[in-house]
Design an enzyme around this catalytic site. Structure first.
Site, short mmCIF file in Angstrom:
data_model
loop_
_atom_site.label_atom_id
_atom_site.label_comp_id
_atom_site.label_asym_id
_atom_site.label_seq_id
_atom_site.Cartn_x
_atom_site.Cartn_y
_atom_site.Cartn_z
N ASP A 8 0.89 -1.15 0.00
CA ASP A 8 0.00 0.00 0.00
C ASP A 8 0.95 1.21 0.00
OD1 ASP A 8 -2.29 1.67 0.58
OD2 ASP A 8 -1.57 1.73 2.65
N ASP A 10 0.04 5.04 1.00
CA ASP A 10 -0.17 5.97 2.12
C ASP A 10 -0.19 5.19 3.44
OD1 ASP A 10 -1.01 7.97 3.81
OD2 ASP A 10 -3.11 7.73 3.28
N PRO A 47 -10.97 5.53 -1.53
CA PRO A 47 -10.79 6.39 -2.72
C PRO A 47 -11.35 7.81 -2.53
CG PRO A 47 -11.59 4.21 -3.37
CD PRO A 47 -11.65 4.26 -1.87
N SER A 117 -4.64 5.55 -4.66
CA SER A 117 -4.34 6.95 -4.96
C SER A 117 -3.97 7.16 -6.43
CB SER A 117 -3.20 7.46 -4.09
OG SER A 117 -2.84 8.76 -4.54
#
Ligand code: B16
Ligand code: MG
Length: 213
Positions: A8, A10, A47, A117
């Site tokens: 992932d 962030d 999202p 992202s």
């Protein structure tokens, strides 16, 4: 056997949550909605449009906005977020991450990115990590964001591996749910997963290999 690791972005590679928070807080405040850090936790891994809808619902004003309004408000937030990203550099890589990526690469383990992202490529360029990632899943090409498994399935496909040969690393509950929904083994950074770690500096090939036993 672990042949690939899916990251992932962030909260795992870098802490962009603080920038998302500033930009969402400012936008929400203009709309008369106050959000705090606790609420921001619920936006991690979610999202952009879904995050905005959650904020509007939290403020009890979802019905006031059309889909077009929502698109333009999300664009506005993203413009502020992109300005905040300008100050990002290699120093913002979370502890131990680059060393871990290098260790994986020298052991021929493929590296994928499963971030929802749309700014992920820009962020990885700023962190000078983009060359080290074999495949970045494109969130605009998957039907559903986390907690749906789509982005992890796409990342595994992109690095050419079966899900059973991959392990994913997440900091958000929505991301762990996404991995569980496709039977991917999970490492959680500060979040409960198949293997739970306190911080990114604990990551090593030896540690994640515990999931193979
Ligand atoms: P963008 P991840 C997620 O990143 C963030 O955690 C979440 O807060 C953000 O809304 C989402 O990306 C979309 O980001 O607005 O840049 O497209 O945890 O999946 O790496
Ligand atoms: Mg995250």
């Amino acid at each position: 056997m672990i042949k690939g690791v899916i990251f992932d972005l962030d909260g795992v590679i870098t802490d962009t949550a603080k920038f998302h928070y500033i930009a969402w807080k400012n936008l929400a405040s203009e709309l008369g909605i106050e959000i705090d850090e606790k609420f921001n936790e619920t936006l991690k891994g979610i999202p952009r449009l879904d995050s905005l809808i959650k904020i509007l619902e939290y403020g009890g004003v979802r019905q006031k906005y059309s889909d077009t309004d929502i698109d333009s408000l999300a664009d506005k937030k993203n413009e502020e977020y992109k300005l905040l990203l300008e100050e990002l550099s290699k120093d913002d890589i979370l502890p131990g991450i680059e060393e871990f990526i290098d260790e994986l690469r020298s052991n021929n383990i493929k590296i994928g990115l499963a971030s929802v992202s749309k700014n992920a490529p820009t962020i990885l360029k700023k962190l000078e990590l983009i060359e080290k990632i074999d495949f970045i899943a494109d969130p605009s090409k998957v039907a559903k964001g986390k907690p749906a498994p789509d982005i992890f399935i796409e990342a595994a496909r992109g690095i050419g591996l079966e899900i059973e040969n991959t392990v994913g690393i997440e900091d958000a509950e929505s991301g762990v749910k996404a991995m569980r929904a496709c039977n991917m083994r999970s490492v959680g950074i500060g979040v409960e997963a198949d293997l739970t770690l306190k911080g990114t500096s604990e990551l090593s090939l030896e540690v994640i290999s515990m999931l193979d036993k």
